[in-house]
Write a protein that holds these residues in place. Sequence first.
Motif, PDB file in Angstrom:
ATOM      1  N   ALA A  78     -18.244   0.369 -29.376  1.00  0.00           N
ATOM      2  CA  ALA A  78     -17.015   1.082 -29.023  1.00  0.00           C
ATOM      3  C   ALA A  78     -16.816   2.290 -29.932  1.00  0.00           C
ATOM      4  N   SER A  79     -15.937   3.179 -29.510  1.00  0.00           N
ATOM      5  CA  SER A  79     -15.681   4.402 -30.274  1.00  0.00           C
ATOM      6  C   SER A  79     -15.162   4.066 -31.673  1.00  0.00           C
ATOM      7  N   ARG A  80     -15.385   4.980 -32.595  1.00  0.00           N
ATOM      8  CA  ARG A  80     -14.940   4.766 -33.972  1.00  0.00           C
ATOM      9  C   ARG A  80     -13.422   4.679 -34.063  1.00  0.00           C
ATOM     10  N   ASP A  81     -12.730   5.426 -33.218  1.00  0.00           N
ATOM     11  CA  ASP A  81     -11.265   5.363 -33.241  1.00  0.00           C
ATOM     12  C   ASP A  81     -10.781   3.955 -32.904  1.00  0.00           C
ATOM     13  N   TRP A  91      -4.670  -0.113 -31.495  1.00  0.00           N
ATOM     14  CA  TRP A  91      -5.887  -0.396 -30.722  1.00  0.00           C
ATOM     15  C   TRP A  91      -5.604  -0.361 -29.227  1.00  0.00           C
ATOM     16  N   ARG A  92      -4.498  -0.996 -28.814  1.00  0.00           N
ATOM     17  CA  ARG A  92      -4.133  -1.001 -27.391  1.00  0.00           C
ATOM     18  C   ARG A  92      -3.852   0.411 -26.892  1.00  0.00           C
ATOM     19  N   TYR A  95      -7.021   2.414 -26.583  1.00  0.00           N
ATOM     20  CA  TYR A  95      -7.845   1.929 -25.473  1.00  0.00           C
ATOM     21  C   TYR A  95      -7.298   2.418 -24.134  1.00  0.00           C
ATOM     22  N   LEU A  96      -5.999   2.295 -23.946  1.00  0.00           N
ATOM     23  CA  LEU A  96      -5.394   2.709 -22.683  1.00  0.00           C
ATOM     24  C   LEU A  96      -5.417   4.233 -22.524  1.00  0.00           C
ATOM     25  N   LYS A  97      -5.309   4.943 -23.643  1.00  0.00           N
ATOM     26  CA  LYS A  97      -5.336   6.408 -23.595  1.00  0.00           C
ATOM     27  C   LYS A  97      -6.706   6.931 -23.186  1.00  0.00           C
TER      28      LYS A  97
END
Length: 221
Positions: A78-81, A91-92, A95-97
């Motif tokens: 997954a992305s570093r962000d 985190w949520r 992820y949704l963005k």
Amino acid sequence: MLRRAGAFAAPRQPSHFMPERNDPDAVLASKWSKWTERESYKRQELVLHLFIHDTDASIALQKPPLITFTEIKFDLPASRDLWLAKSATSWRDLYLKSQPPTAPPPSLMEAMHSPESLVQHTPQIDIQLTTLTLLHGFWGQIHSLLDSKKFYPSHKATHRLCLLTSHTELYRDLVSFSSFISPASHRTILISHLLMMILHAPPEDLQRFAGKSGEDEARKT
């Protein structure tokens, strides 16, 4: 230990691990905990970093790699962000963005043969770690090809023709994959060019030419 624990072949992230906007705090915290635990196997000096280190050592020492790319069967990191999110809520939101596409991220093997698939998943994956891992994945095939060239003598025309074809296709795949690396770090560019060079000038031949095995062997190169 990692191989026996099944860390190289972890299944894809289940959809119920992914956050939803209306998740209660307890559910969201549980999802984040499970997600980070699974993701940690790919990172933090575990599978992917171990694979990269093993490949670098194999190239430097000209010894067979201990870990093969084909046994790493989980999906892309997954992305570093997302990985560095400070809380379940962050985190949520991240992820949704990122608006993940309908199709799940490809596995490493799928991405190796379809590098264009990385483009649509760039916001969701760690593109630098992914491309570096995929580039290192070529080494196992390159080492196998170089080893086969030592095994079959030059008068075995049929075998040598097969090896020549394999060499051409492998080089073409490597060049094609390298063209998809964007943005490319200095390290990925270096590894890409190193692997291309090795296909044309194996390190053992260069070392022999430089006199590592003596002057007589150098003259034969």
